[in-house]
Design a protein around this motif. Sequence first.
Motif, PDB file in Angstrom:
ATOM      1  N   HIS A  12      53.489  73.686  69.220  1.00 42.76           N
ATOM      2  CA  HIS A  12      54.749  74.258  68.732  1.00 42.76           C
ATOM      3  C   HIS A  12      55.653  73.146  68.215  1.00 42.76           C
ATOM      4  O   HIS A  12      55.906  72.167  68.921  1.00 42.76           O
ATOM      5  N   GLU A  31      60.334  79.941  64.982  1.00 38.59           N
ATOM      6  CA  GLU A  31      60.747  81.049  65.850  1.00 38.59           C
ATOM      7  C   GLU A  31      62.216  81.008  66.259  1.00 38.59           C
ATOM      8  O   GLU A  31      62.592  81.482  67.320  1.00 38.59           O
ATOM      9  N   THR A  65      63.317  84.274  60.730  1.00 40.26           N
ATOM     10  CA  THR A  65      63.187  83.164  61.675  1.00 40.26           C
ATOM     11  C   THR A  65      62.406  82.023  61.029  1.00 40.26           C
ATOM     12  O   THR A  65      61.629  82.224  60.099  1.00 40.26           O
TER      13      THR A  65
END
Length: 669
Positions: A578, A46, A58
């Motif tokens: 993440h 991201e 991205t």
Amino acid sequence: MSPRRLLGALTVLLLLLLPVPTAAQAVASGYRVGVGIGDITGEAAEVGMLGYADPGQTTAGLASRQWARAFVVADGAGRHVAFVSAEIDFVTQAVQMEVLKRLRAKYSATYSDQNLVLTATHTHAGPGGFSEYLMWNLTTLGFEAPIFEAIVSGIVRAVDAAHAGLAPGAVKIAEGALAGANVNRSLAPFNANPAADRAKFPGAVDTRMTVLRFERGGRAVGMLSFFATHGTSMTKHNHLISADNKGYASHLVEDGAGADWARRGSFVAAFAQTSAGDMSPNLRNGGAQGPTDDEFENTRIIGRLQADRARQLFDGATEELTGAIDARGRYVDFSNVQVAERYTPDGRAHRTCPGALGQNFTAGAEDGPGPPIVEEGDLSTNPLLLVAGIVLNPTPAEVRLCQAPKDVFLGSGSQKPPWTPQVMPLQILRIGQFAIATAPGEFTIVAGERVRAAVAAELGGDVTHHLLAGYANAYAGYVTTPEEYDLQHYEGAATHFGRYTAPAYAQELAKLAAALRDGQPTPSAVQPPALPQNRFSIRPGVVLDTPPLGRSFGSVVTQPLASYARGATVRADFVTGHPNNNLRLEGTFLEVQRQNGTAWTTVSTDAEWQTTYRWKREYLGVSTAQIGWTVPADAVPGTYRIVHHGDAKSITGTIKPFSGVTRTFTITP
């Protein structure tokens, strides 16, 4: 006693009284050599990627890690030169300044802006956001501190390793040609150059390759190859971090020398750029398409071509570099360089201009086209871009006049502070009969050759090998010849300092060469500004990671099949966090392990090019990691498993690591 016998006796007596040189003193006149490598992989999810200027491109995982590779050579007098090749799109001045600051704290004056060069391989498949100049951070929505830190710390680790490994050794050089790994993507501007310039490049390409062989104690420890081809084998549709074709070439050579992921640094191979401004690895349709329709295969094809030819030259290198080690550097304000008539095509004095990008810059290049607003070479004014430029980035009339025939879109150097750098670093490193001039731009092959020739003319006959390495220490767009500039294709429109940018580089680097030749200092009248106020980001960071109902972090969503043949691709999906929670520098997001009795041996990580790590946000804070492993042709038959390592962020902000393991599967002969 005769005078002759008396003189002989006195000579013997004198020799007996002189101290016997130690082993250390015996090698003091030779070189000491060191190589090193550091992980500089940025945020894998991201974050805007740097190269194609597409905000929609991205990061979403890893095709390969990014590395910085360092080569240090020192002589018996304590003089050092250091060359770093980093797998990023370009080096920024913020990175250069921070690296120098940290090295100064460790090594005092050993490494400085005179003798340390930071260059980029120019991959278009890495995350951006590591500049203090607004223009270069647009696609990342600002400055990305974790990416900046990853690059800086990795470069410093690479230099540290090279410095710590300094030992008596040798540097050898070989030169040759590599055909079929580049094409000229900007033929019309190339053909605008005089016939004498064009004749130096049959087929309108630069096929020259230079390879340095680094040895310690008679054993090869490093390779540094120079060849001009863009890092655009991976297209603007790609979302995986990749070191592109030059990174794959490094992987092939290092693995071939036994430097696999577990022994990283035992052999270091870097593939650096020269003048790649109009050189594309995309061999079809004038640079618009790669050799095949598969960007991963194109990366391997162009990378393998470079690796194979570099190894041939490396294996045949016999000419040893000997003699002086020296360096010169200076910062020059390119917004107003007075260029002498000897460096200009018309034999008249001219000057450069404050930085500006032309309207045809928005057209993009053949291998990275922009929106269909203007076409390359269109010299008519586009009203839409004219108004947009005036609103976004107004340009004074005198700058527009200076930049002619460029139709200015953005006056990037006319702002306060400027959107792109104006004070540019220039350097020349010398190792014996070899000299590298460096500059912070993408030179077309003719522009680069003119600069290289100007430097060679000043250095004289005892330096017999010359290179110009672009993408060095900072970045200020392209550098075309005045003749190429007049056509205002993409490269000319992106030549920041006007029609006489290339002559200015030739003149200023020639001055450095003369100072190096004559042993004169090269103080800088200007220094690049620090712009800490531009270290901001409007991109939201990681808020929270949550596993789906009934699962935990590391749970396997998709298990591998029971067995695979060599050449097949194993896939496993995991519940994950993440990846920006922990970049796992010098580590890995995955391991492929083979069973050895009751133990498990890691045979591959995300540092290897047989693996891919793809990250996907499923919804809210729920995400998955898809891991792929293409089974090598020489894989040992047996029982295997895949391990995923990740990190999850809780509602309180605490980040905790986790791991997940698949069921076993077999690899058959």
